[in-house]
Design an enzyme around this catalytic site. Sequence first.
Site, PDB file in Angstrom:
ATOM      1  N   ARG A  46       0.834  -1.327   0.061  1.00  0.00           N
ATOM      2  CA  ARG A  46       0.079   0.035   0.069  1.00  0.00           C
ATOM      3  C   ARG A  46       0.883   1.427   0.067  1.00  0.00           C
ATOM      4  NH1 ARG A  46      -1.668   4.041  -0.489  1.00  0.00           N
ATOM      5  NH2 ARG A  46      -3.564   5.038   0.083  1.00  0.00           N
ATOM      6  N   TYR A  47       1.962   1.064   0.788  1.00  0.00           N
ATOM      7  CA  TYR A  47       2.700   2.537   0.939  1.00  0.00           C
ATOM      8  C   TYR A  47       4.140   1.962  -0.082  1.00  0.00           C
ATOM      9  CZ  TYR A  47      -0.182   3.199   5.016  1.00  0.00           C
ATOM     10  OH  TYR A  47      -1.055   3.596   5.899  1.00  0.00           O
ATOM     11  N   ARG A  54       6.878   0.063   2.281  1.00  0.00           N
ATOM     12  CA  ARG A  54       6.779  -0.870   3.106  1.00  0.00           C
ATOM     13  C   ARG A  54       5.841  -1.799   2.636  1.00  0.00           C
ATOM     14  NH1 ARG A  54       5.020   3.991   4.896  1.00  0.00           N
ATOM     15  NH2 ARG A  54       3.168   4.048   6.566  1.00  0.00           N
ATOM     16  N   CYS A  93      -4.765 -18.018  13.952  1.00  0.00           N
ATOM     17  CA  CYS A  93      -4.414 -17.129  15.222  1.00  0.00           C
ATOM     18  C   CYS A  93      -4.656 -18.118  16.550  1.00  0.00           C
ATOM     19  CB  CYS A  93      -5.413 -15.933  15.307  1.00  0.00           C
ATOM     20  SG  CYS A  93      -5.039 -14.601  14.176  1.00  0.00           S
ATOM     21  N   CYS A 118     -10.322 -12.672  17.345  1.00  0.00           N
ATOM     22  CA  CYS A 118     -10.956 -11.456  17.803  1.00  0.00           C
ATOM     23  C   CYS A 118     -12.370 -11.245  16.977  1.00  0.00           C
ATOM     24  CB  CYS A 118     -10.165 -10.314  17.609  1.00  0.00           C
ATOM     25  SG  CYS A 118      -8.490 -10.378  18.172  1.00  0.00           S
ATOM     26  N   CYS A 123     -12.368  -8.921  13.837  1.00  0.00           N
ATOM     27  CA  CYS A 123     -11.003  -9.116  13.016  1.00  0.00           C
ATOM     28  C   CYS A 123     -11.195  -8.129  11.549  1.00  0.00           C
ATOM     29  CB  CYS A 123     -10.574 -10.389  12.742  1.00  0.00           C
ATOM     30  SG  CYS A 123      -9.559 -10.785  11.663  1.00  0.00           S
ATOM     31  N   ARG A 162      -9.639  -8.729   9.070  1.00  0.00           N
ATOM     32  CA  ARG A 162      -9.203  -9.668   7.984  1.00  0.00           C
ATOM     33  C   ARG A 162     -10.194 -11.048   8.153  1.00  0.00           C
ATOM     34  NH1 ARG A 162      -3.661  -8.691   8.664  1.00  0.00           N
ATOM     35  NH2 ARG A 162      -3.746  -6.750   7.901  1.00  0.00           N
ATOM     36  N   ASP A 222     -12.451  -0.873  12.284  1.00  0.00           N
ATOM     37  CA  ASP A 222     -12.459  -1.146  10.648  1.00  0.00           C
ATOM     38  C   ASP A 222     -14.033  -1.154  10.261  1.00  0.00           C
ATOM     39  OD1 ASP A 222      -9.947  -0.167  10.053  1.00  0.00           O
ATOM     40  OD2 ASP A 222      -9.422  -2.208  10.188  1.00  0.00           O
ATOM     41  N   ASP A 248      -8.219   3.740   9.771  1.00  0.00           N
ATOM     42  CA  ASP A 248      -7.440   3.145   8.476  1.00  0.00           C
ATOM     43  C   ASP A 248      -8.467   3.316   7.394  1.00  0.00           C
ATOM     44  OD1 ASP A 248      -5.831   1.659   6.510  1.00  0.00           O
ATOM     45  OD2 ASP A 248      -5.431   0.156   8.072  1.00  0.00           O
ATOM     46  N   LYS A 292      -3.545   4.613   6.664  1.00  0.00           N
ATOM     47  CA  LYS A 292      -3.839   5.318   7.882  1.00  0.00           C
ATOM     48  C   LYS A 292      -3.953   6.663   7.900  1.00  0.00           C
ATOM     49  CE  LYS A 292      -1.969   1.004  10.019  1.00  0.00           C
ATOM     50  NZ  LYS A 292      -1.365   0.349   8.813  1.00  0.00           N
TER      51      LYS A 292
END
Length: 392
Positions: free
Chosen positions: A120-121, A124, A133, A137, A140, A142, A301, A338, A345
């Site tokens: 995205r950037y 990085r 995981c 959560c 999540c 994702r 999100d 985000d 972000k």
Amino acid sequence: MFPQDSLRNWKSGKGLWAKVDDAQWSDWRWQLQNRLSRKTDFEKLLQLTDSEVAGFEASVDKLSVSVTPHFFNLIDRSDPNCPIRRQVVPQGAESIVSTEEMADPVGEEKTMPVPGIVHRYPDRVLFLVTDRCASYCRYCTRSRMVSNAQGYGFSPSIDVGLDYIKKNKSIRDVLLSGGDPLLLSDEKIGRILSSLSKIEHVEFVRIGTRVPVFLPQRVNDSLLDSLSQHPNLWISIHVNHPGECSLELRDACLKLTKQGIPIGNQSVLLRGINDNIGCMQQLIHRLLMMKVRPYYLYQCDLVEGSSHLRSSVQKGLDIIKGLRGKTTGYAIPQFVIDAPKGGGKVPLNPDFVHEWNDSEIILKNFEGELFSYPNNTNLLVVSELEHKLDTV
Ligand SMILES: *Cc1c(COP(=O)(O)O)cnc(C)c1O
């Protein structure tokens, strides 16, 4: 003033698993094998609410349920609204998808040049190395791929990802995530980190992980040994509530920092879980007590089925404003959104500038008092000096 904390108030130990022997309890594979995953596992230990019963139904083709015994012990079983419980036990509202919600809320899929790499950037990349995981959560970001409940079929080749990074010399920062990279074997983690360290343009590597929180037993000597070989490694953990700060988590963090690994924390602002100032200050003070620097506080999100956990942007700003000046500067995270559809972000800050004009900037401090600071000081000084020189 906020009340001071004491390590005596932090949870720890085997709790409901008192009969399990120490060697098993502290074995991370035992913790994984003994996770609570089915409704019947939870029913034995919790009085499930109607909403939670519906939540187990809703979770089937949305996001798996799993909670390690370590993390389950942090739940207050007498409180159906326990902030630890609400992060990992599903609720019926997960099946409600509001119109602004999306399967891929931050637009990762369209910036994936090869499977598993989100670029995205310019400098990085996010490198997704697994879809598993230690616990899941419920908010999540994702959910579409993590745990494979939606049939995403995540199986990127690590070598293809490494090759992409090798070929793109603008990449100086690699963020390993998933899923949780620390669920991979020591060998696999070691192999990924060694490969990255051989790429000259990669200066900085991070692991995004909730393993120290869900599964502190994973941070054992052999993992520490393997991580300590990499001097450019940082770790980002994810703690949302002070009740997650167990003595075991603290121990894991202190061991990691002892190996020279700096740790940051990313929290998500969650409704009724941590969206009040008292809770947030206790969390960030506990983080400092374990040498963890609060990094980001995320607005939740717009992932499908998360509206019951989403707080307001205004609450996030109010919390940050309420902390400034009242606590250690190091303790205050940057509040970010985000941006939907891949905007990246974006920081949000409470306004401490009361007025800004040609001659002065009027600042409002944390106590609401006004202070003036001259605008364009350098210009004033230079022109005054010139005037003085002219008149000599
Ligand atoms: C969050 C994120 C990063 C890292 O951002 P930082 O602000 O450097 O922490 C990198 N790539 C993607 C796609 C991200 O979502």
